[in-house]
Scaffold this active site. Structure first.
Site, PDB file in Angstrom:
ATOM      1  CG  ASP A  17      -7.000  11.331  -6.363  1.00 21.22           C
ATOM      2  OD1 ASP A  17      -6.814  12.447  -5.847  1.00 21.22           O
ATOM      3  OD2 ASP A  17      -6.389  10.311  -6.011  1.00 21.22           O
ATOM      4  CD  GLU A  96      -2.536  16.908   1.086  1.00 21.48           C
ATOM      5  OE1 GLU A  96      -1.923  16.174   1.868  1.00 21.48           O
ATOM      6  OE2 GLU A  96      -3.100  16.477   0.057  1.00 21.48           O
ATOM      7  CE  LYS A 132      -6.479  15.583  -0.049  1.00 21.76           C
ATOM      8  NZ  LYS A 132      -6.078  14.927  -1.326  1.00 21.76           N
ATOM      9  CB  THR A 156      -5.733  13.392   3.074  1.00 20.97           C
ATOM     10  OG1 THR A 156      -5.307  12.489   2.047  1.00 20.97           O
ATOM     11  CG2 THR A 156      -4.577  14.294   3.466  1.00 20.97           C
ATOM     12  CG  PHE A 178      -4.598   7.205   1.158  1.00 19.49           C
ATOM     13  CD1 PHE A 178      -5.594   8.155   1.270  1.00 19.49           C
ATOM     14  CD2 PHE A 178      -3.369   7.611   0.669  1.00 19.49           C
ATOM     15  CE1 PHE A 178      -5.384   9.476   0.903  1.00 19.49           C
ATOM     16  CE2 PHE A 178      -3.143   8.934   0.302  1.00 19.49           C
ATOM     17  CZ  PHE A 178      -4.152   9.864   0.422  1.00 19.49           C
TER      18      PHE A 178
END
Length: 317
Positions: A17, A96, A132, A156, A178
Site C-alpha cells: 500500500d 484511483e 480504484k 475502495t 478498510f
C-alpha cells in the site's frame, strides 16, 4: 521458522500500500495500490522529480487551457508512478479515480477510460491495472460498466456489508474494505481498545469474505487500511491484503507461527436478488460508521488531490 511476512505470503497475496519504489523493492509484494494521498507522498520523493517533469510536459502538449493542463498533469503523474511500480511488481497496480467524481458515474467512467488509455499507450495491458473507485452507488455503477469493457476495478473506501454486497452483484473484480478506519470509529465511539479477534474491522472483513465464498461470488476481498499487525494476522487467508511499508517491515522482523484464519468451508447458497438503489442507500444509511467514514474518506482524498494539484500548478505556471 520463516518470518511472519514470508509465512503470510504463503496464505494470502500480499499487496504493498505505497507508491514508494524502494519499499516495494524491499518487501517484494505481488501487487501495489496507490491513492491520492500516496501519490502526493510519492511526488515528494526527490527521485520522482523526472516523473513530474514528464507529466507537466505531456499536459502542456495536450491543451493550452490551464485548468485542463492541471487535470491532465495529475492523471499522467498517477500513471507515471504506476508505471514505475509495474517495473518492480509482477502483478497489478491500482490507480484511483479522482475522489471528487465519487458521485458522478459518467465522469468516473470517462476518467477510468482515460487512465487505462495512458497505461495502454505506455505498453501496459489492462490485465495489470485496477481502476480504484469509491464504493458509492455511483462508483459501483461505474465499475459495472467498466468491468464489461474489460477494465477491472478495485472498489475502495468500503466500510459496510451493503457496499460489499452491491460490489459483488455489480461484478467488481476486487474490493478494499478498510479495516483500520472501522477500528478508529469504534474506538472513538466506545472509548475502548479491541483485541485483534474482536476488532470490528476484522469482524467486518471476515463476514464479507465468508458471504462471498458462501454465495460463490468471484470478487476478490483485499483487506486494507491496517493499524497494527494483529489485524493483518487475524485475516491470514484472506484473498489479498494491502499493507503499508511500516507494517510490512514489522512483519518481516517478527517471528512466530502464522495461522490461517479465513477459510470458508460451509454450505454454498444461491445468490440473492441484487439490491436496487433504494435498498442500497437504506442499508448504508443504517450503518452510521460506514456513512461517516465513507464521507470522511472521500473528503480526505479530495483534499490531498487538491494539494497535489497545487504543487503541479506551481510547475505549470
Amino acid at each position: 521458522m520463516a518470518d511472519k511476512l514470508t509465512q503470510l505470503k504463503a496464505l494470502t497475496t500480499v499487496v504493498a500500500d505505497t507508491g514508494d519504489i524502494e519499499a516495494i523493492k524491499r518487501y517484494q509484494p505481488t501487487d501495489a495500490t496507490t491513492n491520492p494521498s500516496l501519490v502526493l507522498k510519492a511526488a515528494e520523493i526527490p527521485e520522482y522529480a523526472p516523473l513530474i517533469d514528464d507529466a507537466i510536459a505531456w499536459a502542456k502538449a495536450q491543451s493550452q487551457d490551464k485548468a485542463q493542463q492541471l487535470i491532465d498533469a495529475g492523471d499522467k503523474l498517477a500513471v507515471n508512478i504506476g508505471l514505475e511500480v509495474l517495473k518492480i511488481v509482477p502483478g497489478r497496480i491500482s490507480t484511483e479515480v479522482d475522489a471528487r467524481l465519487s458521485f458522478d458515474t459518467d465522469a468516473s467512467i470517462a476518467k477510468a477510460r482515460k487512465l487505462i488509455r495512458l497505461y495502454n499507450e505506455a505498453g501496459i495491458a489492462n490485465d495489470r491495472i485496477l481502476i480504484k473507485l469509491a464504493s458509492t452507488w455511483e462508483g459501483i455503477r461505474a465499475a459495472e460498466v467498466l468491468e464489461k469493457e474489460g477494465i477491472q476495478c478495485n472498489l475502495t473506501l468500503l466500510f459496510s456489508f451493503a457496499q460489499a454486497r452491491a460490489c459483488a452483484e455489480a461484478g467488481a473484480f476486487l474490493i478494499s474494505p478498510f479495516v483500520g478506519r472501522i477500528l478508529d470509529w469504534y474506538k472513538a465511539k466506545h472509548n475502548r481498545d479491541y483485541t485483534p479477534s474482536e476488532d470490528p474491522g476484522v469482524v467486518s472483513v471476515t463476514a464479507i469474505y465468508d458471504y462471498y465464498k458462501q454465495h460463490d461470488y468471484q470478487t476478490v476481498v483485499m483487506g486494507a487500511s491496517f493499524r497494527n499487525t494483529g489485524e493483518i494476522l487475524e485475516l491470514a487467508g484472506c484473498d489479498r491484503l494491502t499493507i503499508g511499508p511500516a507494517l510490512l517491515e514489522e512483519l518481516s522482523k517478527s517471528e512466530g507461527a502464522v495461522v490461517r484464519k479465513l477459510n470458508y468451508t460451509g454450505d454454498r447458497l444461491p445468490k440473492p436478488t441484487p439490491m436496487n438503489e433504494a435498498e442500497f442507500r437504506w442499508e448504508l444509511n443504517q450503518d452510521a460508521m460506514a456513512v461517516e467514514k465513507l464521507a470522511e474518506g472521500i473528503r480526505m482524498f479530495a483534499v490531498d488531490q487538491g494539494k497535489l494539484e497545487t504543487m503541479l500548478a506551481s510547475r505549470l505556471a
